[in-house]
Design a protein around this motif. Structure first.
Motif, PDB file in Angstrom:
ATOM      1  N   ALA A  10       0.829  -1.213   0.000  1.00 23.23           N
ATOM      2  CA  ALA A  10       0.000   0.000   0.000  1.00 23.23           C
ATOM      3  C   ALA A  10       0.861   1.259   0.000  1.00 23.23           C
ATOM      4  O   ALA A  10       0.573   2.221  -0.721  1.00 23.23           O
ATOM      5  CB  ALA A  10      -0.937  -0.001   1.210  1.00 23.23           C
ATOM      6  N   ALA A  11       1.936   1.259   0.776  1.00 22.36           N
ATOM      7  CA  ALA A  11       2.830   2.415   0.815  1.00 22.36           C
ATOM      8  C   ALA A  11       3.537   2.601  -0.527  1.00 22.36           C
ATOM      9  O   ALA A  11       3.715   3.733  -0.986  1.00 22.36           O
ATOM     10  CB  ALA A  11       3.858   2.252   1.929  1.00 22.36           C
ATOM     11  N   THR A  12       3.906   1.506  -1.182  1.00 17.87           N
ATOM     12  CA  THR A  12       4.556   1.582  -2.490  1.00 17.87           C
ATOM     13  C   THR A  12       3.617   2.176  -3.531  1.00 17.87           C
ATOM     14  O   THR A  12       4.017   3.032  -4.329  1.00 17.87           O
ATOM     15  CB  THR A  12       5.038   0.180  -2.924  1.00 17.87           C
ATOM     16  N   VAL A  13       2.365   1.748  -3.505  1.00 18.50           N
ATOM     17  CA  VAL A  13       1.364   2.291  -4.425  1.00 18.50           C
ATOM     18  C   VAL A  13       1.116   3.769  -4.121  1.00 18.50           C
ATOM     19  O   VAL A  13       1.019   4.592  -5.035  1.00 18.50           O
ATOM     20  CB  VAL A  13       0.055   1.471  -4.356  1.00 18.50           C
ATOM     21  N   ALA A  14       1.037   4.108  -2.841  1.00 19.02           N
ATOM     22  CA  ALA A  14       0.819   5.512  -2.455  1.00 19.02           C
ATOM     23  C   ALA A  14       1.955   6.399  -2.938  1.00 19.02           C
ATOM     24  O   ALA A  14       1.719   7.513  -3.431  1.00 19.02           O
ATOM     25  CB  ALA A  14       0.656   5.619  -0.939  1.00 19.02           C
ATOM     26  N   VAL A  15       3.186   5.935  -2.830  1.00 15.00           N
ATOM     27  CA  VAL A  15       4.333   6.715  -3.306  1.00 15.00           C
ATOM     28  C   VAL A  15       4.236   6.913  -4.821  1.00 15.00           C
ATOM     29  O   VAL A  15       4.500   8.012  -5.329  1.00 15.00           O
ATOM     30  CB  VAL A  15       5.669   6.044  -2.902  1.00 15.00           C
ATOM     31  N   ALA A  16       3.839   5.873  -5.544  1.00 17.84           N
ATOM     32  CA  ALA A  16       3.699   6.003  -7.000  1.00 17.84           C
ATOM     33  C   ALA A  16       2.607   7.009  -7.358  1.00 17.84           C
ATOM     34  O   ALA A  16       2.798   7.852  -8.240  1.00 17.84           O
ATOM     35  CB  ALA A  16       3.386   4.641  -7.622  1.00 17.84           C
ATOM     36  N   THR A  68      10.630   5.421   5.174  1.00 20.95           N
ATOM     37  CA  THR A  68       9.484   4.660   5.668  1.00 20.95           C
ATOM     38  C   THR A  68       9.206   3.454   4.781  1.00 20.95           C
ATOM     39  O   THR A  68       8.959   2.348   5.279  1.00 20.95           O
ATOM     40  CB  THR A  68       8.239   5.569   5.737  1.00 20.95           C
ATOM     41  N   LEU A  69       9.264   3.658   3.480  1.00 19.29           N
ATOM     42  CA  LEU A  69       9.034   2.574   2.535  1.00 19.29           C
ATOM     43  C   LEU A  69      10.040   1.444   2.740  1.00 19.29           C
ATOM     44  O   LEU A  69       9.673   0.264   2.745  1.00 19.29           O
ATOM     45  CB  LEU A  69       9.138   3.132   1.113  1.00 19.29           C
ATOM     46  N   CYS A  70      11.278   1.781   2.936  1.00 20.94           N
ATOM     47  CA  CYS A  70      12.325   0.781   3.131  1.00 20.94           C
ATOM     48  C   CYS A  70      12.099   0.006   4.429  1.00 20.94           C
ATOM     49  O   CYS A  70      12.193  -1.222   4.451  1.00 20.94           O
ATOM     50  CB  CYS A  70      13.695   1.440   3.132  1.00 20.94           C
ATOM     51  N   ILE A  71      11.778   0.691   5.506  1.00 21.13           N
ATOM     52  CA  ILE A  71      11.519   0.013   6.781  1.00 21.13           C
ATOM     53  C   ILE A  71      10.337  -0.944   6.630  1.00 21.13           C
ATOM     54  O   ILE A  71      10.376  -2.086   7.100  1.00 21.13           O
ATOM     55  CB  ILE A  71      11.258   1.040   7.909  1.00 21.13           C
ATOM     56  N   LEU A  72       9.270  -0.497   5.968  1.00 17.31           N
ATOM     57  CA  LEU A  72       8.104  -1.357   5.763  1.00 17.31           C
ATOM     58  C   LEU A  72       8.466  -2.614   4.963  1.00 17.31           C
ATOM     59  O   LEU A  72       8.051  -3.725   5.313  1.00 17.31           O
ATOM     60  CB  LEU A  72       6.986  -0.591   5.061  1.00 17.31           C
ATOM     61  N   TRP A  73       9.236  -2.444   3.891  1.00 17.60           N
ATOM     62  CA  TRP A  73       9.619  -3.603   3.093  1.00 17.60           C
ATOM     63  C   TRP A  73      10.567  -4.528   3.848  1.00 17.60           C
ATOM     64  O   TRP A  73      10.495  -5.745   3.706  1.00 17.60           O
ATOM     65  CB  TRP A  73      10.223  -3.176   1.754  1.00 17.60           C
ATOM     66  N   TYR A  74      11.454  -3.963   4.653  1.00 17.91           N
ATOM     67  CA  TYR A  74      12.326  -4.817   5.462  1.00 17.91           C
ATOM     68  C   TYR A  74      11.499  -5.694   6.399  1.00 17.91           C
ATOM     69  O   TYR A  74      11.725  -6.888   6.506  1.00 17.91           O
ATOM     70  CB  TYR A  74      13.305  -3.971   6.281  1.00 17.91           C
TER      71      TYR A  74
END
Length: 130
Positions: A19-25, A55-61
């Motif tokens: 969801a965060a990845t889509v939001a960034v896009a 934030t995106l990186c922490i979420l994916w980790y």
């Protein structure tokens, strides 16, 4: 209470990361009005880029920490997100007439990813003690 939050985050980490990845896009490619960051600096939006990709990186980790081999995800996540940021900056120039790609935005994105990468080990040690 912290244990309940931890369990909730673990069950939903992948969905949060997607969801965060889509939001960034969407925010990167959509027509977003100029934001007043409250910073009187010429490069104030670079902080927003840093925070978004941090934030995106922490979420994916957290989403992938138990799904992939430790060394694979520690390399794949930052490289993937840095490339994602570069691609989105390129798409801003190529697909939109109202946005422009910026090398400094890509650098701020990459700095956010690298900052998260360095913090993750410390955060993970604390997180596993909960």
């Amino acid at each position: 209470m912290l244990r309940d939050i931890k369990n909730l985050l673990e069950r939903n980490a992948l969905w949060l990361a997607v969801a965060a990845t889509v939001a960034v896009a969407i925010l990167s490619l959509g027509a977003v009005p100029k934001l007043n960051t409250g910073l009187n600096l010429k490069a104030g939006d670079k902080y927003l880029h840093f925070i978004a990709y941090f934030t995106l990186c922490i979420l994916w980790y957290f989403a992938l920490k138990d799904r992939l081999h430790r060394y694979v995800f520690r390399i794949a996540v930052p490289v993937g997100l840095i490339l994602y940021g570069i691609i989105l900056e390129g798409l801003q120039s190529g697909l939109t007439s109202y946005r422009t790609g910026d090398v400094y935005d890509a650098l701020a994105n990459s700095a956010g990813v690298l900052g998260a990468m360095f913090l993750f080990n410390r955060l993970l040690k604390w997180y596993e003690t909960i």
